[in-house]
Motif scaffolding. Structure first.
Motif, mmCIF file in Angstrom:
data_model
loop_
_atom_site.group_PDB
_atom_site.id
_atom_site.type_symbol
_atom_site.label_atom_id
_atom_site.label_comp_id
_atom_site.label_asym_id
_atom_site.label_seq_id
_atom_site.Cartn_x
_atom_site.Cartn_y
_atom_site.Cartn_z
ATOM 1 N N ASP A 56 -6.643 -3.769 -4.143
ATOM 2 C CA ASP A 56 -7.144 -2.541 -4.772
ATOM 3 C C ASP A 56 -8.258 -1.889 -3.959
ATOM 4 O O ASP A 56 -8.396 -0.663 -3.962
ATOM 5 C CB ASP A 56 -7.633 -2.831 -6.192
ATOM 6 C CG ASP A 56 -6.485 -3.083 -7.154
ATOM 7 O OD1 ASP A 56 -5.336 -2.689 -6.831
ATOM 8 O OD2 ASP A 56 -6.707 -3.683 -8.227
ATOM 9 N N GLU A 57 -9.039 -2.708 -3.263
ATOM 10 C CA GLU A 57 -10.106 -2.158 -2.434
ATOM 11 C C GLU A 57 -9.508 -1.429 -1.223
ATOM 12 O O GLU A 57 -9.978 -0.355 -0.826
ATOM 13 C CB GLU A 57 -11.036 -3.282 -1.973
ATOM 14 C CG GLU A 57 -12.347 -2.790 -1.386
ATOM 15 C CD GLU A 57 -13.353 -3.900 -1.175
ATOM 16 O OE1 GLU A 57 -14.247 -3.720 -0.326
ATOM 17 O OE2 GLU A 57 -13.251 -4.939 -1.857
ATOM 18 N N ILE A 58 -8.460 -2.011 -0.656
ATOM 19 C CA ILE A 58 -7.755 -1.369 0.461
ATOM 20 C C ILE A 58 -7.165 -0.044 0.003
ATOM 21 O O ILE A 58 -7.300 0.983 0.674
ATOM 22 C CB ILE A 58 -6.636 -2.282 1.001
ATOM 23 C CG1 ILE A 58 -7.238 -3.528 1.646
ATOM 24 C CG2 ILE A 58 -5.759 -1.532 2.018
ATOM 25 C CD1 ILE A 58 -6.218 -4.586 2.028
ATOM 26 N N TYR A 59 -6.529 -0.064 -1.163
ATOM 27 C CA TYR A 59 -5.920 1.166 -1.688
ATOM 28 C C TYR A 59 -6.971 2.244 -1.928
ATOM 29 O O TYR A 59 -6.737 3.428 -1.656
ATOM 30 C CB TYR A 59 -5.164 0.875 -2.986
ATOM 31 C CG TYR A 59 -4.722 2.136 -3.695
ATOM 32 C CD1 TYR A 59 -3.811 3.008 -3.094
ATOM 33 C CD2 TYR A 59 -5.245 2.492 -4.940
ATOM 34 C CE1 TYR A 59 -3.420 4.179 -3.716
ATOM 35 C CE2 TYR A 59 -4.858 3.655 -5.557
ATOM 36 C CZ TYR A 59 -3.954 4.501 -4.959
ATOM 37 O OH TYR A 59 -3.583 5.660 -5.570
ATOM 38 N N GLY A 60 -8.132 1.853 -2.416
ATOM 39 C CA GLY A 60 -9.199 2.821 -2.649
ATOM 40 C C GLY A 60 -9.595 3.543 -1.371
ATOM 41 O O GLY A 60 -9.841 4.753 -1.366
ATOM 42 N N MET A 61 -9.627 2.809 -0.270
ATOM 43 C CA MET A 61 -9.966 3.407 1.019
ATOM 44 C C MET A 61 -8.852 4.341 1.504
ATOM 45 O O MET A 61 -9.122 5.409 2.071
ATOM 46 C CB MET A 61 -10.221 2.307 2.055
ATOM 47 C CG MET A 61 -11.433 1.445 1.768
ATOM 48 S SD MET A 61 -11.624 0.137 3.012
ATOM 49 C CE MET A 61 -13.083 -0.697 2.385
ATOM 50 N N GLN A 100 0.822 -1.215 0.000
ATOM 51 C CA GLN A 100 0.000 0.000 0.000
ATOM 52 C C GLN A 100 0.855 1.263 0.000
ATOM 53 O O GLN A 100 0.464 2.279 -0.591
ATOM 54 C CB GLN A 100 -0.950 -0.015 1.197
ATOM 55 C CG GLN A 100 -1.979 -1.137 1.150
ATOM 56 C CD GLN A 100 -2.853 -1.094 -0.098
ATOM 57 O OE1 GLN A 100 -3.130 -0.020 -0.644
ATOM 58 N NE2 GLN A 100 -3.288 -2.249 -0.552
ATOM 59 N N SER A 144 -8.961 7.514 -0.589
ATOM 60 C CA SER A 144 -10.087 8.334 -0.157
ATOM 61 C C SER A 144 -9.752 9.067 1.147
ATOM 62 O O SER A 144 -10.084 10.254 1.311
ATOM 63 C CB SER A 144 -11.316 7.454 0.043
ATOM 64 O OG SER A 144 -12.400 8.178 0.549
ATOM 65 N N LEU A 165 -9.280 -7.583 2.866
ATOM 66 C CA LEU A 165 -9.933 -7.193 1.611
ATOM 67 C C LEU A 165 -8.935 -7.244 0.455
ATOM 68 O O LEU A 165 -7.723 -7.251 0.668
ATOM 69 C CB LEU A 165 -10.503 -5.777 1.749
ATOM 70 C CG LEU A 165 -11.663 -5.587 2.737
ATOM 71 C CD1 LEU A 165 -11.958 -4.095 2.917
ATOM 72 C CD2 LEU A 165 -12.898 -6.322 2.252
ATOM 73 N N PRO A 166 -9.428 -7.245 -0.797
ATOM 74 C CA PRO A 166 -8.525 -7.210 -1.953
ATOM 75 C C PRO A 166 -7.636 -5.965 -1.933
ATOM 76 O O PRO A 166 -8.052 -4.906 -1.443
ATOM 77 C CB PRO A 166 -9.495 -7.172 -3.147
ATOM 78 C CG PRO A 166 -10.747 -7.813 -2.638
ATOM 79 C CD PRO A 166 -10.840 -7.395 -1.196
#
Length: 206
Positions: A191-196, A19, A199, A188-189
């Motif tokens: 990319d989903e972690i990175y999205g959070m 990350q 944000s 979590l996947p």
């Protein structure tokens, strides 16, 4: 441009390194000069102290010794890297910072949160993170991931009970500082972690 200080925290094996690389790319695109560092380490002196802390042969290390060694490595990192970078307007991303000591030594080792903060006040000076992302991972999963990666160091070789106390300690600390510490499910996947994370950074930058 005002400097920013972001830290990535979590139990061993929670995916902090992955990350941090993604966040570095994002902040670079935003126009920041990004400095990546880690704890313990990040300077010649701090890396030497890291070698002592994590040495598998030093299993008899006293918790107070451990706490002071981490604080010493941190003091050098702040003086040599983090402080100057933030003051010159750069973005600093650190793999662990004082929250790790609060959890590992203050909670899991039983030395007390306030004691750890008191010792580290001299090391961190005014440089507390602006935003901290806690990658929350069950202890069993973290140990499994680390065993698949490499030979374990002294801290990683601690008992499952210790690592469970670390994971729970992080959750306790996050509950005490909900504004700064953002908890993310590390199962979590990627990319989903990175999205959070992205944000959360966007929210801080306004």
């Amino acid at each position: 441009m005002k400097g920013i200080f972001i830290t990535m925290e979590g139990p061993d094996g929670s995916g902090k390194t992955t990350q941090i690389k993604k966040l570095e790319e994002y902040l670079t695109e935003k126009g920041y000069d990004v400095i990546i560092t880690r704890e313990p380490g990040g300077t010649k002196i701090s890396e030497a102290i890291r070698g002592v802390i994590l040495n598998r042969d030093f299993s008899e290390m006293d918790p107070v010794t451990e706490m002071l060694l981490y604080a010493s490595a941190r003091a050098q990192l702040v003086a040599e890297v983090i402080g100057p970078a933030i003051e010159s307007g750069k973005a600093v991303i650190s793999d662990r910072f004082v929250d790790s000591s609060v959890v590992y030594q203050g909670i899991a080792r039983g030395l007390g949160i306030e004691n750890v903060y008191s010792v580290n006040s001299h090391a961190i000076r005014e440089f507390m993170p602006d935003v901290t992302f806690l990658l929350d991972l069950p202890a069993e999963e973290g140990i499994k991931r680390k065993k698949n990666q490499k030979e374990l160091d002294r801290m990683e070789l601690e008992s499952l009970e210790f690592h469970k106390n670390v994971a729970e300690g992080y959750r306790k600390l996050a509950a005490l500082d909900t504004k700064r510490i953002k908890v993310i499910d590390a199962t979590l996947p990627i990319d989903e972690i990175y999205g959070m994370i992205k944000s959360g950074v966007e929210q801080f930058l306004g």
